[in-house]
Design an enzyme around this catalytic site. Structure first.
Site, PDB file in Angstrom:
ATOM      1  N   ASP A  33       0.854  -1.181   0.000  1.00  0.00           N
ATOM      2  CA  ASP A  33       0.000   0.000   0.000  1.00  0.00           C
ATOM      3  C   ASP A  33       0.893   1.235   0.000  1.00  0.00           C
ATOM      4  O   ASP A  33       1.972   1.229   0.607  1.00  0.00           O
ATOM      5  CB  ASP A  33      -0.906  -0.008   1.240  1.00  0.00           C
ATOM      6  CG  ASP A  33      -2.066   0.963   1.119  1.00  0.00           C
ATOM      7  OD1 ASP A  33      -3.186   0.500   0.840  1.00  0.00           O
ATOM      8  OD2 ASP A  33      -1.845   2.183   1.303  1.00  0.00           O
ATOM      9  N   ASP A  34       0.444   2.286  -0.676  1.00  0.00           N
ATOM     10  CA  ASP A  34       1.268   3.491  -0.803  1.00  0.00           C
ATOM     11  C   ASP A  34       1.152   4.440   0.386  1.00  0.00           C
ATOM     12  O   ASP A  34       1.834   5.467   0.419  1.00  0.00           O
ATOM     13  CB  ASP A  34       0.914   4.231  -2.096  1.00  0.00           C
ATOM     14  CG  ASP A  34       1.352   3.457  -3.330  1.00  0.00           C
ATOM     15  OD1 ASP A  34       2.345   2.705  -3.240  1.00  0.00           O
ATOM     16  OD2 ASP A  34       0.695   3.596  -4.385  1.00  0.00           O
ATOM     17  N   HIS A 129     -10.605  -7.696 -14.191  1.00  0.00           N
ATOM     18  CA  HIS A 129     -10.641  -6.663 -13.146  1.00  0.00           C
ATOM     19  C   HIS A 129     -12.047  -6.234 -12.757  1.00  0.00           C
ATOM     20  O   HIS A 129     -12.264  -5.100 -12.326  1.00  0.00           O
ATOM     21  CB  HIS A 129      -9.828  -5.427 -13.571  1.00  0.00           C
ATOM     22  CG  HIS A 129      -8.507  -5.736 -14.191  1.00  0.00           C
ATOM     23  ND1 HIS A 129      -7.509  -6.394 -13.520  1.00  0.00           N
ATOM     24  CD2 HIS A 129      -8.027  -5.511 -15.446  1.00  0.00           C
ATOM     25  CE1 HIS A 129      -6.461  -6.539 -14.318  1.00  0.00           C
ATOM     26  NE2 HIS A 129      -6.756  -6.013 -15.484  1.00  0.00           N
ATOM     27  N   ALA A 152     -23.901  -5.168  -4.406  1.00  0.00           N
ATOM     28  CA  ALA A 152     -24.464  -6.283  -3.648  1.00  0.00           C
ATOM     29  C   ALA A 152     -25.938  -6.471  -3.987  1.00  0.00           C
ATOM     30  O   ALA A 152     -26.721  -5.518  -4.025  1.00  0.00           O
ATOM     31  CB  ALA A 152     -24.303  -6.034  -2.150  1.00  0.00           C
ATOM     32  N   ASN A 159     -28.281 -12.299 -21.141  1.00  0.00           N
ATOM     33  CA  ASN A 159     -27.925 -11.627 -22.394  1.00  0.00           C
ATOM     34  C   ASN A 159     -27.704 -10.118 -22.265  1.00  0.00           C
ATOM     35  O   ASN A 159     -27.666  -9.413 -23.275  1.00  0.00           O
ATOM     36  CB  ASN A 159     -28.982 -11.893 -23.472  1.00  0.00           C
ATOM     37  CG  ASN A 159     -29.058 -13.355 -23.845  1.00  0.00           C
ATOM     38  OD1 ASN A 159     -28.117 -13.910 -24.409  1.00  0.00           O
ATOM     39  ND2 ASN A 159     -30.166 -14.003 -23.497  1.00  0.00           N
ATOM     40  N   ALA A 188     -28.321   2.822  -7.308  1.00  0.00           N
ATOM     41  CA  ALA A 188     -28.752   1.714  -6.451  1.00  0.00           C
ATOM     42  C   ALA A 188     -30.268   1.557  -6.492  1.00  0.00           C
ATOM     43  O   ALA A 188     -31.010   2.539  -6.458  1.00  0.00           O
ATOM     44  CB  ALA A 188     -28.286   1.942  -5.016  1.00  0.00           C
TER      45      ALA A 188
END
Length: 212
Positions: A33-34, A129, A152, A159, A188
């Site tokens: 981690d940076d 990703h 979630a 399709n 959402a």
């Protein structure tokens, strides 16, 4: 997976990935981690080893370790993935929860995060990703481009096609056969019954275009 994993990122997604790998019996070597304040600390008993660009640890990847990139920032994820591809000649591994149901005919790329109780139907196709949060459903023959995020409990029906970097909010429903363009965003709880153009944001039931 025989080799241990180095997780890039210590946020919520990183901790969730840690739980996934450990639940599958995989060893997590450590986090990168940076944020310098996190270095030489531990998260859930796993050490934060250094920066995401630390060559001492990067050189282990592809030989002694696998890598998983745990960030929901697409640009950051792309940057780290490019470093792994260019310098280590490897793609990030997938993090797949043991409770996920993945059809035998589903196609998975690399670096995907698939959390608890996710369902991938027959012939579904995930690129690279993507982030699929707990309990979402991707039904048969749906197709997700790179860096797609599904919230979630959302349902991507049969399709449906989702372009690169599309975002689907938690609890949303995308009806069968529609196309969601690149960088589009679904609010959402929305019910999407028609195509969404690239870059558009929609919300509601039925979903309507709103100003981003």
């Amino acid at each position: 997976m025989e080799n241990p994993v180095i997780i890039f990122g210590t946020g919520g997604l990183g901790r969730a990935a840690l739980e996934i790998f450990e639940s599958n019996g995989n060893v997590v070597y450590g986090f990168l981690d940076d944020d310098k304040k996190l270095h030489d600390t531990e998260i859930d008993n796993i050490p934060v080893l250094g920066k995401t660009t630390d060559q001492g640890f990067l050189k282990l990847i592809g030989q002694k370790c696998e890598a998983f990139v745990a960030t929901d920032d697409s640009k950051e994820k792309q940057s780290i993935a490019n470093t792994l591809i260019e310098k280590r000649k490897v793609m990030p591994t997938n993090a797949i929860h043991s409770s996920a149901h993945i059809a035998k005919s589903a196609v998975l790329g690399h670096g995907n995060f698939i959390n608890a109780n996710v369902t991938l139907g027959a012939g579904s196709d995930l690129a690279n990703h993507c982030i699929l949060h707990s309990g979402c459903t991707v039904d048969h023959d749906a197709k997700l481009g790179d860096f797609v995020q599904i919230g979630a409990g959302a349902t991507v029906s049969a399709n449906v096609e989702l372009g690169e970097n599309a975002f689907v909010g938690a609890g949303s429903v995308l009806v069968s056969g529609i196309k969601i363009g690149k960088n589009a965003r679904i609010g959402a709880g929305s019910v999407v019954i028609a195509d969404v153009a690239a870059g558009d944001t929609v919300f509601g039931n039925p979903a309507q275009k709103v100003d981003a």
